[in-house]
Design a protein around this motif. Structure first.
Motif, PDB file in Angstrom:
ATOM      1  N   ALA A  81       0.856  -1.276  -0.125  1.00  0.00           N
ATOM      2  CA  ALA A  81      -0.300  -0.002   0.103  1.00  0.00           C
ATOM      3  C   ALA A  81       0.877   0.961   0.137  1.00  0.00           C
ATOM      4  O   ALA A  81       1.099   2.104  -0.382  1.00  0.00           O
ATOM      5  N   LEU A  82       1.636   1.154   0.955  1.00  0.00           N
ATOM      6  CA  LEU A  82       2.730   2.486   0.650  1.00  0.00           C
ATOM      7  C   LEU A  82       3.733   3.151  -0.366  1.00  0.00           C
ATOM      8  O   LEU A  82       3.607   3.698  -0.478  1.00  0.00           O
ATOM      9  N   ASP A  83       3.628   1.644  -0.815  1.00  0.00           N
ATOM     10  CA  ASP A  83       4.787   1.686  -2.466  1.00  0.00           C
ATOM     11  C   ASP A  83       3.256   2.286  -3.857  1.00  0.00           C
ATOM     12  O   ASP A  83       3.781   3.233  -4.328  1.00  0.00           O
ATOM     13  N   ALA A  84       2.864   1.769  -3.316  1.00  0.00           N
ATOM     14  CA  ALA A  84       1.680   2.436  -4.302  1.00  0.00           C
ATOM     15  C   ALA A  84       0.703   4.402  -4.015  1.00  0.00           C
ATOM     16  O   ALA A  84       1.156   4.783  -5.503  1.00  0.00           O
ATOM     17  N   VAL A  85       1.536   3.898  -3.163  1.00  0.00           N
ATOM     18  CA  VAL A  85       0.650   5.658  -2.478  1.00  0.00           C
ATOM     19  C   VAL A  85       2.303   6.653  -3.086  1.00  0.00           C
ATOM     20  O   VAL A  85       1.881   7.539  -3.709  1.00  0.00           O
ATOM     21  N   LEU A 115      -0.994  -1.740  -7.952  1.00  0.00           N
ATOM     22  CA  LEU A 115      -1.166  -2.716  -6.929  1.00  0.00           C
ATOM     23  C   LEU A 115      -1.352  -3.593  -7.771  1.00  0.00           C
ATOM     24  O   LEU A 115      -0.875  -4.959  -8.062  1.00  0.00           O
ATOM     25  N   LEU A 116      -1.575  -3.793  -9.000  1.00  0.00           N
ATOM     26  CA  LEU A 116      -1.901  -4.785 -10.286  1.00  0.00           C
ATOM     27  C   LEU A 116      -0.835  -4.752 -10.398  1.00  0.00           C
ATOM     28  O   LEU A 116      -0.440  -6.914 -11.043  1.00  0.00           O
ATOM     29  N   ASN A 117      -0.575  -4.381 -10.782  1.00  0.00           N
ATOM     30  CA  ASN A 117       1.082  -4.627 -11.511  1.00  0.00           C
ATOM     31  C   ASN A 117       1.863  -5.987 -10.455  1.00  0.00           C
ATOM     32  O   ASN A 117       2.611  -6.628 -11.108  1.00  0.00           O
ATOM     33  N   GLN A 118       1.965  -5.095  -8.992  1.00  0.00           N
ATOM     34  CA  GLN A 118       3.032  -5.663  -8.158  1.00  0.00           C
ATOM     35  C   GLN A 118       1.705  -7.521  -7.958  1.00  0.00           C
ATOM     36  O   GLN A 118       2.359  -7.956  -8.228  1.00  0.00           O
TER      37      GLN A 118
END
Length: 196
Positions: free
Chosen positions: A60-64, A97-100
């Motif tokens: 979540a932090l990466d996505a933000v 997130l989808l890419n992850q």
């Protein structure tokens, strides 16, 4: 008040801001204060959305971080007619997130929330509510990605169908269908969890 709100889930305020265009123009011009203001306004709801969708704090932090980095370098790409700035940022976080998720080629791991406690202590109400929340989150994580996303956007974050559809990149009708199926699946999962 929705059933999720009664269980303690609080949605962020969804007030529209009329100065988004001016702030974005300042970001395009290189004004770091404007980006900081947008971050203070929007990062909390984008993070809560990403965390609820991913079930993982680091993801979540990466996505933000990725969403705001893209805004910094592409603020001119935002189109107000397609939804709010918060929805735009949540959409960018969703893509990250989808890419992850695709890279990992697996679903988010399930958490076993049932620890065998019966809730018979003096704090029965709090424990019962905490157990209900844990069961609900476990069930939400078991939904398919599109269903989980629909539940998070509409029921947890209380976004409008139009805003949620813009984030998910689908029509409002498709979103409603996903939400209906997600609610049915969630009810089934929770009913199974309640059986002795």
């Amino acid at each position: 008040m929705s059933w999720l709100t009664r269980l303690g889930f609080v949605a962020p305020g969804a007030a529209a801001r009329s100065d988004e265009g001016a702030l974005l123009a300042r970001v395009v011009a290189g004004d770091a204060d404007a980006l900081a203001l947008i971050y203070r306004r929007e990062s909390g709801s984008v993070y809560r959305y990403a965390l609820a969708l991913a079930g993982d704090e680091a993801a979540a932090l990466d996505a933000v971080q990725e969403a705001f980095a893209k805004l910094l370098h592409g603020a001119q790409d935002y189109q107000p007619g397609r939804g709010s700035l918060g929805a735009y940022l949540a959409g960018m976080a969703r893509h990250q997130l989808l890419n992850q998720w695709r890279d990992a080629r697996r679903h988010v791991p399930l958490d076993d929330a049932d620890d065998g406690e019966s809730g018979e202590s003096g704090s029965d109400l709090r424990l019962d509510t905490a157990q209900q929340q844990a069961q609900l989150w476990t069930a939400i994580r078991r939904l398919s990605w599109p269903q989980r996303e629909a539940i998070v956007l509409v029921d947890l974050q209380e976004r409008s169908y139009e805003d949620a559809a813009a984030i998910a990149g689908v029509s409002a009708d498709v979103l409603r269908t996903r939400l209906h199926r997600a609610r049915q699946r969630l009810a089934d999962l929770l009913a199974v969890g309640e059986r002795p």
